[in-house]
Structures are given as structure tokens and as C-alpha cells.
Design an enzyme around this catalytic site. Structure first.
Site, mmCIF file in Angstrom:
data_model
loop_
_atom_site.group_PDB
_atom_site.id
_atom_site.type_symbol
_atom_site.label_atom_id
_atom_site.label_comp_id
_atom_site.label_asym_id
_atom_site.label_seq_id
_atom_site.Cartn_x
_atom_site.Cartn_y
_atom_site.Cartn_z
ATOM 1 C CB ALA A 121 78.000 113.409 99.241
ATOM 2 N N GLY A 170 79.509 108.758 97.237
ATOM 3 C CA GLY A 170 80.312 109.653 96.398
ATOM 4 C C GLY A 170 81.792 109.276 96.385
ATOM 5 C CD GLU A 208 78.121 108.287 92.998
ATOM 6 O OE1 GLU A 208 78.184 109.105 93.934
ATOM 7 O OE2 GLU A 208 77.109 108.126 92.307
ATOM 8 C CD GLU A 262 75.021 106.773 97.066
ATOM 9 O OE1 GLU A 262 74.983 105.520 97.041
ATOM 10 O OE2 GLU A 262 75.961 107.417 96.557
HETATM 11 C C1 HXC Z 1 79.378 113.210 106.851
HETATM 12 C C2 HXC Z 1 80.488 111.445 107.779
HETATM 13 C C3 HXC Z 1 80.247 110.663 106.637
HETATM 14 C C4 HXC Z 1 79.524 111.263 105.561
HETATM 15 C C5 HXC Z 1 81.354 109.479 108.017
HETATM 16 N N1 HXC Z 1 81.183 110.663 108.610
HETATM 17 N N2 HXC Z 1 80.786 109.444 106.825
HETATM 18 N N3 HXC Z 1 80.053 112.701 107.862
HETATM 19 N N4 HXC Z 1 79.109 112.530 105.721
HETATM 20 N N5 HXC Z 1 79.280 110.602 104.418
HETATM 21 C C6 HXC Z 1 81.649 111.097 109.937
HETATM 22 C C7 HXC Z 1 80.779 110.547 111.049
HETATM 23 O O1 HXC Z 1 79.633 111.351 111.200
HETATM 24 C C8 HXC Z 1 81.703 110.631 112.225
HETATM 25 O O2 HXC Z 1 81.797 111.961 112.708
HETATM 26 C C9 HXC Z 1 83.055 110.313 111.615
HETATM 27 O O3 HXC Z 1 82.916 110.549 110.207
HETATM 28 C C10 HXC Z 1 83.457 108.860 111.807
HETATM 29 O O4 HXC Z 1 82.401 108.041 111.340
HETATM 30 P P1 HXC Z 1 81.740 106.890 112.207
HETATM 31 O O5 HXC Z 1 80.407 106.626 111.609
HETATM 32 O O6 HXC Z 1 81.790 107.195 113.662
HETATM 33 O O7 HXC Z 1 82.751 105.690 111.909
HETATM 34 P P2 HXC Z 1 82.419 104.134 111.847
HETATM 35 O O8 HXC Z 1 81.493 103.746 112.946
HETATM 36 O O9 HXC Z 1 83.747 103.461 111.741
HETATM 37 O O10 HXC Z 1 81.613 103.922 110.482
HETATM 38 C C11 HXC Z 1 82.219 104.219 109.239
HETATM 39 C C12 HXC Z 1 81.144 104.251 108.139
HETATM 40 C C13 HXC Z 1 80.032 105.241 108.519
HETATM 41 C C14 HXC Z 1 80.564 102.848 107.913
HETATM 42 C C15 HXC Z 1 81.852 104.694 106.820
HETATM 43 O O11 HXC Z 1 80.633 106.474 108.887
HETATM 44 C C16 HXC Z 1 79.044 105.505 107.444
HETATM 45 O O12 HXC Z 1 78.145 104.692 107.196
HETATM 46 N N6 HXC Z 1 79.150 106.653 106.784
HETATM 47 C C17 HXC Z 1 78.210 107.103 105.787
HETATM 48 C C18 HXC Z 1 78.424 106.349 104.489
HETATM 49 C C19 HXC Z 1 77.412 106.786 103.443
HETATM 50 O O13 HXC Z 1 76.190 106.629 103.610
HETATM 51 N N7 HXC Z 1 77.919 107.354 102.323
HETATM 52 C C20 HXC Z 1 77.084 107.804 101.274
HETATM 53 C C21 HXC Z 1 76.719 109.213 101.488
HETATM 54 S S1 HXC Z 1 75.587 109.792 100.315
HETATM 55 P P3 HXC Z 1 81.067 112.438 114.070
HETATM 56 O O14 HXC Z 1 81.593 113.813 114.254
HETATM 57 O O15 HXC Z 1 79.617 112.391 113.758
HETATM 58 O O16 HXC Z 1 81.495 111.459 115.106
HETATM 59 C C22 HXC Z 1 76.506 110.111 99.011
HETATM 60 C C23 HXC Z 1 75.734 110.636 97.885
HETATM 61 C C24 HXC Z 1 76.615 110.934 96.760
HETATM 62 O O17 HXC Z 1 77.669 109.955 98.942
HETATM 63 C C25 HXC Z 1 75.855 111.593 95.739
HETATM 64 C C26 HXC Z 1 76.574 112.240 94.684
HETATM 65 C C27 HXC Z 1 78.000 112.227 94.613
#
Ligand code: HXC
Length: 260
Positions: free
Chosen positions: A66, A109, A112, A132
């Protein structure tokens, strides 16, 4: 294209392909993306010329979850009253089969979303996880429930509480994905489309019944499920495709489905 965050195409007869296309954010699932995805899914589900679908992302990310930037300032009253995430489940109400072709990150997400699909094919580079817990919440798109049913309590608990990622190889051993195909996204899409083509070549009415029956296995006791399956099996004797399929076998020819 009518869409900003997704691409749609028809790669084979009877098959629709939806590609998440928000590369700058690793396909983070913002609300407008999900609205577009739901629109495309509903349209394809209603289109008689589509009999199976494939959902994919990019080589680097199926979907990184998400959109955290969109979520971070939300308040309880807003998410509760607004039924935040409720529209995400539209995918699980489709009649037609949908195959997830996963390459790269399928996190939160994104994981999921893959779990809501009927079949998951993964490239060796696929990275799954429910991270999460690392941002102070828990899965909210069915992760704790669907994972527990597929890979068991202990593994689901470990993944949910530690937030660690898991590999395509682990996902395959655990039965979460049906197959790992590589080396990259191209091959996963090719194989997913091939599989969707095979499904699309069957009687659409039997395919719908098969999907419905398997899904009941996750929602009922064994006895209820067995009864449901048998009733659905009986009901197929009211279809033209049952007559045609069995006649074709006896006459040693290919069936000519009318999907009715
Ligand atoms: C918003 C995101 C994002 C996310 C990545 N980006 N994941 N933006 N929401 N979930 C954006 C980053 O901010 C960044 O943009 C760009 O994508 C590239 O990501 P980087 O982090 O620079 O890349 P990298 O270093 O290669 O790392 C990749 C990664 C990391 C390991 C996937 O991005 C990460 O940990 N992402 C979050 C994963 C996460 O926690 N997902 C769960 C979310 S909660 P900018 O512009 O900032 O450079 C969830 C809840 C669901 O999903 C609930 C109900 C469905």
C-alpha cells in the site's frame, strides 16, 4: 490509454493482461491505482471474450505494498468511516480465473494482492513479505488470514511478527506459489499467459464452477465443501458443454464449447 497507473492488453485469445505501471513508486498501491485496477478487473470479468486474466507488475516489483505516503497521516475515524481498503477485495469476487505473475517485490499489500489471485507464478527474483510490523501496523488486506490457511500458523506468525521477507523458493516449498519460472519477469508472464490460454480453451461455465468449488475449500468444513462440490458437479449436467464434452470424447474429436 484510459489509465494512468495500469496497462491492459489482450496477449492471447480469451486472455486479458493487466500490468501495474507505477514504476517510480515500485507499484505502491495508491487509491487511484486501485480504482483503475478494479475498473479493469470488472470490465474484463463482464466481457464474454475474456475467459482468464493475468495480473503482473514490473521486473523489479509486482507491488511494494500500500502507498505508505498516502496512508501515513490518516486517522482512525477516516479509515473506519471511509471503509479504507474495503474496495481491495473486489478481486476476490471475480468469476473468472486470475493468475498473478510475480517478479521482484511483492510486499505488504502487494503480497496480499497476489494472494487474492487464484494461481501465483513467481520468478526466482520474487521477494514476498508482510513487513507491516516494521511500520507499526499489521497486514490489512487479508495477509494474516490467507497466509495462515496456505502456509500454516507458525510460518504466518513468524512472517507477520518479524516482518522478514521470504523468497520465491520458500514460497514454492510452502505451496504459496504453484511454480517458479525464470529467469525473469518475461518468462513468468509468458508462462502465465500460456496457462491462462489453456484455461480459456475450456468450457467457461465449467471453469467458473471449478474456481468456485476450490474456493469453498477455504471457507467451509470438509463435509460442507464436499457437498457443495457434488451439487455443483450435478448442476453441470444442465449445461450444453457437459453434453458436448462427453459426446466429443466418445466420438474421438475435439469439443466445441458454447460456454453455456
Ligand atoms: C510508497 C513506496 C513504497 C510504498 C516503495 N516506494 N515502496 N512509496 N509506498 N509501499 C517508493 C520509495 O519511496 C521510493 O520513492 C521508490 O518507491 C523506490 O523505493 P526505494 O525504497 O528507493 O527502493 P529500494 O531501496 O530498492 O527498496 C525497495 C523496497 C523499499 C525494499 C521495496 O522501497 C521498501 O521497503 N518499501 C516499502 C515496503 C513496505 O513496507 N510495504 C508494506 C506497506 S504497508 P522516492 O520518491 O521516495 O524515492 C502495506 C499495508 C497493506 O502494504 C495493508 C492493506 C492492504
Amino acid at each position: 490509454s484510459q489509465y494512468e497507473y495500469i496497462l491492459t492488453s489482450r496477449p492471447a485469445d480469451g486472455v486479458a493482461l493487466i500490468t501495474l505501471n507505477r514504476p517510480k513508486a515500485l507499484n505502491a498501491l495508491c487509491t487511484p491505482l486501485f480504482d483503475e485496477l478494479n475498473k479493469a478487473l470488472s470490465d474484463f470479468d463482464a466481457d464474454d471474450s475474456v475467459r482468464a486474466m493475468v495480473l503482473t507488475g514490473s521486473d523489479r516489483a509486482f507491488a511494494a505494498g500500500a502507498d505508505i505516503k498516502e496512508m501515513k497521516d490518516k486517522e482512525y475515524a477516516e479509515v473506519y468511516k471511509g471503509k479504507f481498503l474495503e474496495s481491495w477485495t473486489l478481486l476476490s469476487s471475480l468469476r473468472k480465473p486470475i493468475i498473478a505473475a510475480v517478479s521482484g517485490y511483492a510486499l505488504g499489500g502487494g503480497c496480499e494482492l497476489a494472494l487474492m489471485c487464484d494461481i501465483i507464478l513467481a520468478s526466482p527474483t520474487a521477494v514476498f513479505g508482510q513487513p507491516e510490523i516494521n511500520i507499526g501496523v499489521i497486514p490489512g488486506g487479508g495477509g494474516t488470514q490467507r497466509l495462515a490457511r496456505v502456509i500454516g500458523k507458525s510460518r504466518t506468525m513468524e512472517l507477520t511478527l518479524t516482518g522478514r521477507n521470504f523468497s520465491a523458493a520458500e514460497a514454492a516449498v510452502w505451496g504459496l506459489v504453484s511454480r517458479v519460472v525464470g529467469p525473469g519477469q518475461g518468462e513468468v508472464i509468458t508462462q502465465a499467459v500460456d496457462m491462462a490460454s489453456i484455461i480459456a480453451s475450456k468450457s467457461a461455465i465449467a471453469v467458473q464452477a471449478g474456481k468456485e468449488a476450490v474456493n469453498v475449500a477455504y471457507e467451509s468444513t470438509l463435509n460442507e465443501g464436499l457437498r457443495f462440490e457434488r451439487r455443483l458437479f450435478h448442476s453441470l449436467f444442465a449445461t450444453k458443454d457437459q453434453k458436448e464434452g462427453m459426446a466429443a470424447f466418445v466420438e474421438k474429436r475435439a469439443p466445441n464449447w458454447t460456454h453455456s
